[in-house]
Design an enzyme around this catalytic site. Structure first.
Site, PDB file in Angstrom:
ATOM      1  N   ILE A 192       7.250  -8.742  -2.007  1.00 26.66           N
ATOM      2  CA  ILE A 192       6.371  -7.681  -2.497  1.00 26.66           C
ATOM      3  C   ILE A 192       5.320  -7.360  -1.443  1.00 26.66           C
ATOM      4  CG2 ILE A 192       4.750  -7.004  -4.303  1.00 26.66           C
ATOM      5  CD1 ILE A 192       6.111  -9.076  -6.118  1.00 26.66           C
ATOM      6  N   CYS A 193       5.142  -6.075  -1.169  1.00 26.82           N
ATOM      7  CA  CYS A 193       4.113  -5.622  -0.242  1.00 26.82           C
ATOM      8  C   CYS A 193       3.027  -4.891  -1.027  1.00 26.82           C
ATOM      9  CB  CYS A 193       4.709  -4.693   0.823  1.00 26.82           C
ATOM     10  SG  CYS A 193       3.490  -4.100   2.022  1.00 26.82           S
ATOM     11  N   VAL A 194       1.881  -5.536  -1.182  1.00 29.03           N
ATOM     12  CA  VAL A 194       0.749  -4.923  -1.865  1.00 29.03           C
ATOM     13  C   VAL A 194      -0.514  -5.445  -1.196  1.00 29.03           C
ATOM     14  CG1 VAL A 194       0.736  -6.737  -3.625  1.00 29.03           C
ATOM     15  CG2 VAL A 194      -0.383  -4.553  -4.108  1.00 29.03           C
TER      16      VAL A 194
END
Length: 236
Positions: A94-96
């Site tokens: 996940i890229c956040v």
């Protein structure tokens, strides 16, 4: 014992245990938390797809991993359920921003889970890990939504850990998705179903032919739909 548990200071472990226990007892809306008694540094969760998004009706399994530098360094998040989303890589990473440059030690795990759920509502194509999903989100939202909805139907609906009707209340936690099973068992199930149709027809007189025809047509439609979904999935 997990290496992360051994490396984390006792005071950090106590804080993590306290927060995880509170999350399990009072989780954010639409999120189920499954603490691990063996490893407090790996938190499994199930997130309900928000209404009004292509993920609605699905339940997405996810895990957070707390590294040896937590809370100075953010946890790492991974989707275990396959999802078509700009900010989720092909391996589930996940890229956040909250898990990267915007992380602060005082931010808790509840904040992380809520941020990831919000990401399902408002994807960020500027930091896309899935470039195709990010491109479609900007250029052809209808196609993006169609692809995302298809994978939701295939992988996130009716899977262990939750169903389209809501999150599972069992304390067993999310389990890996099982395969279709032994073809011989499936064949036996079809045979027993056919026997039931014949039996019903015999008791009802001349209605057996129409009942059998209707059942065959219905089964054919189900098989066709499954075949169409598989073909569409291969194109993804």
């Amino acid at each position: 014992m997990n290496a992360n548990v051994e490396n984390l200071p006792p005071q950090v472990l106590r804080l993590v245990y306290k927060e995880v226990t509170a999350l399990a007892a009072d989780p954010p809306e639409g999120i189920k938390v499954y603490p691990s008694e063996e490893d407090i540094t790996e938190l499994h969760t199930a997130i309900e797809g928000p209404e009004g998004t292509p993920f609605a009706g699905g339940v997405f399994r996810m895990r957070l991993v707390l590294g040896k530098d937590f809370p100075a360094a953010p946890p790492k998040g991974y989707f275990l359920t396959k999802i078509f989303h700009p900010n989720v890589g092909h391996k589930g990473e996940i890229c956040v921003n909250v898990l990267k440059r915007d992380w602060k030690a005082e931010l808790g795990l509840r904040h992380v889970l809520l941020t990831i759920k919000c990401l399902l509502i408002h994807p960020n194509p500027e930091s896309a890990l899935n470039e195709e999903a990010g491109r479609l989100l900007l250029e052809d939202y209808a196609e993006y939504a169609s692809r995302a909805r298809l994978l939701t139907e295939i992988h996130a609906m009716g899977a262990p850990g939750g169903t389209s009707g809501g999150l599972q209340e069992s304390g067993d936690g999310p389990q890996p998705k099982k395969h279709a099973g032994d073809p011989n068992k499936r064949a036996a199930g079809v045979g027993s179903g056919s026997a039931g149709i014949i039996s019903n027809g015999a008791s009802g007189g001349g209605g057996s032919s129409s009942s059998s025809s209707s059942s065959t047509s219905s089964n054919g439609n189900v098989v066709k739909k499954k075949t169409d979904k598989k073909r569409a999935l291969r194109r993804l």
